[in-house]
Design an enzyme around this catalytic site. Sequence first.
Site, PDB file in Angstrom:
ATOM      1  N   CYS A 304      -1.898   2.283  -6.447  1.00 24.61           N
ATOM      2  CA  CYS A 304      -0.936   1.794  -5.442  1.00 24.61           C
ATOM      3  C   CYS A 304      -0.738   2.843  -4.348  1.00 24.61           C
ATOM      4  O   CYS A 304      -0.179   3.926  -4.602  1.00 24.61           O
ATOM      5  CB  CYS A 304       0.381   1.451  -6.107  1.00 24.61           C
ATOM      6  SG  CYS A 304       1.723   1.084  -4.956  1.00 24.61           S
ATOM      7  N   CYS A 307       2.913   3.630  -3.461  1.00 20.04           N
ATOM      8  CA  CYS A 307       3.534   4.427  -4.538  1.00 20.04           C
ATOM      9  C   CYS A 307       3.254   5.909  -4.313  1.00 20.04           C
ATOM     10  O   CYS A 307       4.126   6.756  -4.537  1.00 20.04           O
ATOM     11  CB  CYS A 307       2.978   3.996  -5.900  1.00 20.04           C
ATOM     12  SG  CYS A 307       3.372   2.290  -6.339  1.00 20.04           S
TER      13      CYS A 307
END
Length: 379
Positions: A304, A307
Site C-alpha cells: 500500500c 500506507c
Amino acid sequence: MDATQVSELRGFIDECKSNPRILHHPSLLFFKSYLQRSTLVNPSFLSPSRGEAEMSSTREDSDSSKPSENDDDIVESDVELDNADVMEPDNDPPQKMGNPAVEVTEENQDAAQVEKAKAVEALSEGRFSEAIDHLTDAVMLNPTSAILYATRGSVYLKMKKPNAAIRDASAAMEINPDSAKAYKVRGMAKAMLGQWEEAANDLHVASKLDFDEEIGSILKKVEPNVHKIREHHKKYERLRKERHLRNAEREKKRQVEALEREALSALKAGQVMGIHSTGELDTKLNAASRASRLAVLYFTATWCGPCRVISPLFTSLAEKYPKVAFLKADIDEARDVAGRWNISSVPTFFFIRKGKEIDQVVGADKNGLERKLQQHAAA
C-alpha cells in the site's frame, strides 16, 4: 519470699509495664490503690494514655478517637464506671455440695428443715459462720432442694463472699431453673465483683420471676454501668466496622492499581505495537481498557503506497501521545484481525475506548488523523 514467688512477682511487674491497663481490673484495685499512695510510681503510669482518655471522654464521636488508616488494631480505652462498691473476689476453697441425684428420704428432708431453722435463728443474731454450718448440713441432708442452696448463697453475700454465693446460686439453678432467689443471689454477687452485664442479666430474670424492692434498688446501681459498657462496645464495634470498610476500600484500590500496572506493562508507551492475531489484539485492547487508555488500531499493507506515506506520522504520533496505545496490523499477516474488523481498504484507523469503536479515519488523511487523535486523546 522464696525464689519461685520472686520470679512470679517479677513476671507480674513486667506484664504491668507492657500493659498498664490490667491495673484497672476490679480484682487488682487493692494493688492499684497501693501504687497510687506510693511516691515511687509515676501517676501517669496508672492513668489512661492521652489518646485513650480522649476516646473515653464525652467527645466519643470526634475524629480524634478514630484510628489512623495504618493502625493494625484498635486499642480500647477503659470505661469510666462506678466501682465504688466493687470488692476483691473471695478465693476460699469451694464449699461442700450435695449430690442432687441421690434419693432423699422423708427423714432427711425433715432433718434438713431443722438445720435450716437453726440457720435462720443464727442468721437473725448475726452468727453468719454458724448459719453456714447449719445450711451446709441441710444441703448434705437434702441436696435436691434449690432453696437450701440459694439460702446459703444469700448468707455468703452477707459474709462478702460473692464467689461462694455464685457457686450456690448456680447449683440452685441446676435443680430449679426458675428459682428467683438463685438469680437474685447470683446477680447481687456478680455486682459485688463488678461483673455488671452478667449481674444485670440475672437480676432482670429474678425481677421477672419474683420482683422485690431490693432487686429494683440494686438494678438502679447496676444499669448505669451496663449502659456505659454497652455504649462503649457499640462505639468500638462501629470503629472496627469503619476500619474494615477502610481496609476493604484500600484493598480494592490496591487491586485496581495492580491491574493498571499489569495493563500498563503490556502497553509500550511511545511505541507502535504490532498485532499479529485476534488473541494479541484482545490482550492489548483489554490492557488499554484497564488502564483507561485510548487505543488507535491502524490497518496497513506492505504493498500500500498511501500506507508508506502515513506510517512515519503514525510512529511520530505514538511518541507525541505516550498515554495512547498505538496498534498496527498488516492485513496480509493478520487476516483474522482484518476479517473481524471488515477491512475493505487501507490505510484505515479505528479509535477504540473501553473495547468499543468511537471513531475512524479511512485513507491517508494526515490532518484528519491528527485532529481525531487530538480530540479523543483529550476526552
